[in-house]
Design a protein around this motif. Sequence first.
Motif, PDB file in Angstrom:
ATOM      1  N   ASP A  87     -31.442 -24.559 -69.305  1.00 53.47           N
ATOM      2  CA  ASP A  87     -31.880 -23.978 -70.575  1.00 53.47           C
ATOM      3  C   ASP A  87     -33.244 -23.304 -70.428  1.00 53.47           C
ATOM      4  O   ASP A  87     -33.488 -22.241 -71.010  1.00 53.47           O
ATOM      5  CB  ASP A  87     -31.945 -25.056 -71.662  1.00 53.47           C
ATOM      6  N   SER A  88     -34.138 -23.927 -69.659  1.00 53.45           N
ATOM      7  CA  SER A  88     -35.476 -23.354 -69.451  1.00 53.45           C
ATOM      8  C   SER A  88     -35.390 -22.015 -68.739  1.00 53.45           C
ATOM      9  O   SER A  88     -36.100 -21.062 -69.078  1.00 53.45           O
ATOM     10  CB  SER A  88     -36.340 -24.322 -68.640  1.00 53.45           C
ATOM     11  N   LEU A  89     -34.513 -21.937 -67.738  1.00 54.09           N
ATOM     12  CA  LEU A  89     -34.349 -20.692 -66.992  1.00 54.09           C
ATOM     13  C   LEU A  89     -33.696 -19.612 -67.858  1.00 54.09           C
ATOM     14  O   LEU A  89     -34.089 -18.448 -67.820  1.00 54.09           O
ATOM     15  CB  LEU A  89     -33.498 -20.939 -65.746  1.00 54.09           C
ATOM     16  N   PHE A 167     -34.582 -29.690 -84.855  1.00 54.17           N
ATOM     17  CA  PHE A 167     -36.026 -29.681 -85.061  1.00 54.17           C
ATOM     18  C   PHE A 167     -36.706 -30.907 -84.459  1.00 54.17           C
ATOM     19  O   PHE A 167     -37.929 -30.965 -84.377  1.00 54.17           O
ATOM     20  CB  PHE A 167     -36.344 -29.594 -86.560  1.00 54.17           C
ATOM     21  N   SER A 168     -35.916 -31.896 -84.029  1.00 55.13           N
ATOM     22  CA  SER A 168     -36.481 -33.101 -83.413  1.00 55.13           C
ATOM     23  C   SER A 168     -36.618 -32.964 -81.904  1.00 55.13           C
ATOM     24  O   SER A 168     -37.340 -33.734 -81.271  1.00 55.13           O
ATOM     25  CB  SER A 168     -35.603 -34.320 -83.726  1.00 55.13           C
ATOM     26  N   SER A 169     -35.911 -31.990 -81.342  1.00 55.90           N
ATOM     27  CA  SER A 169     -35.923 -31.807 -79.881  1.00 55.90           C
ATOM     28  C   SER A 169     -37.023 -30.844 -79.460  1.00 55.90           C
ATOM     29  O   SER A 169     -37.365 -29.906 -80.185  1.00 55.90           O
ATOM     30  CB  SER A 169     -34.574 -31.263 -79.405  1.00 55.90           C
ATOM     31  N   ALA A 170     -37.548 -31.081 -78.282  1.00 54.96           N
ATOM     32  CA  ALA A 170     -38.513 -30.149 -77.703  1.00 54.96           C
ATOM     33  C   ALA A 170     -37.771 -28.896 -77.251  1.00 54.96           C
ATOM     34  O   ALA A 170     -36.543 -28.894 -77.108  1.00 54.96           O
ATOM     35  CB  ALA A 170     -39.222 -30.805 -76.523  1.00 54.96           C
ATOM     36  N   ASN A 172     -35.935 -26.260 -75.175  1.00 54.50           N
ATOM     37  CA  ASN A 172     -35.080 -26.359 -73.991  1.00 54.50           C
ATOM     38  C   ASN A 172     -34.642 -27.793 -73.672  1.00 54.50           C
ATOM     39  O   ASN A 172     -34.277 -28.098 -72.536  1.00 54.50           O
ATOM     40  CB  ASN A 172     -35.786 -25.748 -72.772  1.00 54.50           C
ATOM     41  N   GLU A 173     -34.669 -28.671 -74.681  1.00 59.72           N
ATOM     42  CA  GLU A 173     -34.178 -30.042 -74.483  1.00 59.72           C
ATOM     43  C   GLU A 173     -33.142 -30.415 -75.548  1.00 59.72           C
ATOM     44  O   GLU A 173     -32.847 -31.589 -75.754  1.00 59.72           O
ATOM     45  CB  GLU A 173     -35.340 -31.034 -74.503  1.00 59.72           C
ATOM     46  N   ARG A 174     -32.593 -29.400 -76.190  1.00 59.27           N
ATOM     47  CA  ARG A 174     -31.644 -29.673 -77.272  1.00 59.27           C
ATOM     48  C   ARG A 174     -30.260 -30.051 -76.761  1.00 59.27           C
ATOM     49  O   ARG A 174     -29.424 -30.532 -77.518  1.00 59.27           O
ATOM     50  CB  ARG A 174     -31.565 -28.454 -78.197  1.00 59.27           C
ATOM     51  N   GLY A 175     -30.014 -29.844 -75.464  1.00 61.94           N
ATOM     52  CA  GLY A 175     -28.729 -30.238 -74.894  1.00 61.94           C
ATOM     53  C   GLY A 175     -28.770 -31.600 -74.232  1.00 61.94           C
ATOM     54  O   GLY A 175     -27.755 -32.075 -73.724  1.00 61.94           O
ATOM     55  N   ALA A 176     -29.938 -32.245 -74.252  1.00 56.83           N
ATOM     56  CA  ALA A 176     -30.100 -33.543 -73.594  1.00 56.83           C
ATOM     57  C   ALA A 176     -29.579 -34.667 -74.478  1.00 56.83           C
ATOM     58  O   ALA A 176     -29.710 -34.623 -75.701  1.00 56.83           O
ATOM     59  CB  ALA A 176     -31.569 -33.775 -73.253  1.00 56.83           C
ATOM     60  N   TYR A 177     -29.006 -35.698 -73.845  1.00 57.61           N
ATOM     61  CA  TYR A 177     -28.441 -36.834 -74.578  1.00 57.61           C
ATOM     62  C   TYR A 177     -29.361 -38.048 -74.516  1.00 57.61           C
ATOM     63  O   TYR A 177     -30.049 -38.273 -73.520  1.00 57.61           O
ATOM     64  CB  TYR A 177     -27.066 -37.204 -74.023  1.00 57.61           C
ATOM     65  N   HIS A 178     -29.336 -38.825 -75.609  1.00 53.37           N
ATOM     66  CA  HIS A 178     -30.151 -40.028 -75.712  1.00 53.37           C
ATOM     67  C   HIS A 178     -29.248 -41.202 -76.053  1.00 53.37           C
ATOM     68  O   HIS A 178     -28.354 -41.090 -76.903  1.00 53.37           O
ATOM     69  CB  HIS A 178     -31.222 -39.856 -76.791  1.00 53.37           C
ATOM     70  N   ILE A 179     -29.466 -42.332 -75.384  1.00 55.79           N
ATOM     71  CA  ILE A 179     -28.647 -43.527 -75.585  1.00 55.79           C
ATOM     72  C   ILE A 179     -29.338 -44.443 -76.592  1.00 55.79           C
ATOM     73  O   ILE A 179     -30.482 -44.852 -76.390  1.00 55.79           O
ATOM     74  CB  ILE A 179     -28.434 -44.269 -74.252  1.00 55.79           C
ATOM     75  N   ASP A 180     -28.651 -44.751 -77.667  1.00 61.07           N
ATOM     76  CA  ASP A 180     -29.210 -45.654 -78.686  1.00 61.07           C
ATOM     77  C   ASP A 180     -29.573 -47.005 -78.058  1.00 61.07           C
ATOM     78  O   ASP A 180     -28.771 -47.581 -77.311  1.00 61.07           O
ATOM     79  CB  ASP A 180     -28.211 -45.880 -79.816  1.00 61.07           C
TER      80      ASP A 180
END
Length: 294
Positions: A87-89, A167-170, A172-180
């Motif tokens: 995403d950054s690239l 709006f919570s993601s930085a 180029n990090e909107r495709g990243a997953y977080h584990i509850d």
Amino acid sequence: GQNAKIELNGAEFESASNSFTVNGLTITAKQVSDITGYTDGTNELGDAIKIPTYAQTSINTEQDISGVYDMIKKFFTEYNSLVNEMDSLYNSSSAKNYEPLIADEKETMTDSEIEDWEKKIKESLLRKDSTLGGVVNTLKQSMLSSINVNGSNYTLSSFGIETLGYFSSADNERGAYHIDGDSSDASSSGNADKLKSLISSDPKLVTDFFSKLSENLYTKLNAQMKSTEYRSVYSVYDDKKMKADYASYSKKITSAEAKLKAMEDHYYSQFSAMEVALSKLTSSQSAISSLLGN
């Protein structure tokens, strides 16, 4: 020394070491079991012998929740790193006004200025690149897909694994997953740990889901990188076409350089002849001037 032998559920296993792996279960034999008695039998030569019987050892196994959880977490750590970099690239800033530096320009700049300038150009090479965008989209769509397990449909959110809000993601990090419930992730550590609960209560569901998800991801990426007329298998870019284009451009450059050399020789010849003619004219003028003067 002799090979170690064990009998597990009536089946005998032999190993050159004391370690045995049976159906994913690793067993290390540390000592010979106690002999509880003998039975009559015969050896290879047919002689009557007493065969010892050994005390049984009970092995209790349970699901390694931490091991399964850590494996899934590692997968998402690597996936997030990859998708964030892509995403950054893809979304990198434009380097419209940054042209490659020539030697004279570099002489007027410091090493750090040159490094920053060239870094800016390199970072923008894949900006809005259609091929990179296609790969990223394939990754994200595969991860969002619904997987059918035993007649029911599940997604990553069913296991407490989701991306953050837009709006919570930085950047180029909107495709990243977080584990509850992940203690190392400040964004989701406060949520209920659904993944560990499901690993404990229904490990087969977790295993089947992630196996199918991985297979789906592999299949779609494999199709994205399949061989075509212009592209070799597993090569994302049209490497065959690029090679052909490079050869064509190299041939055109060689031809253009040959034409330029011929034109240079032609004009050098003309200017040389002109200089000779001007020299003769000057000499004649001098001679005429001398005669008129006299």
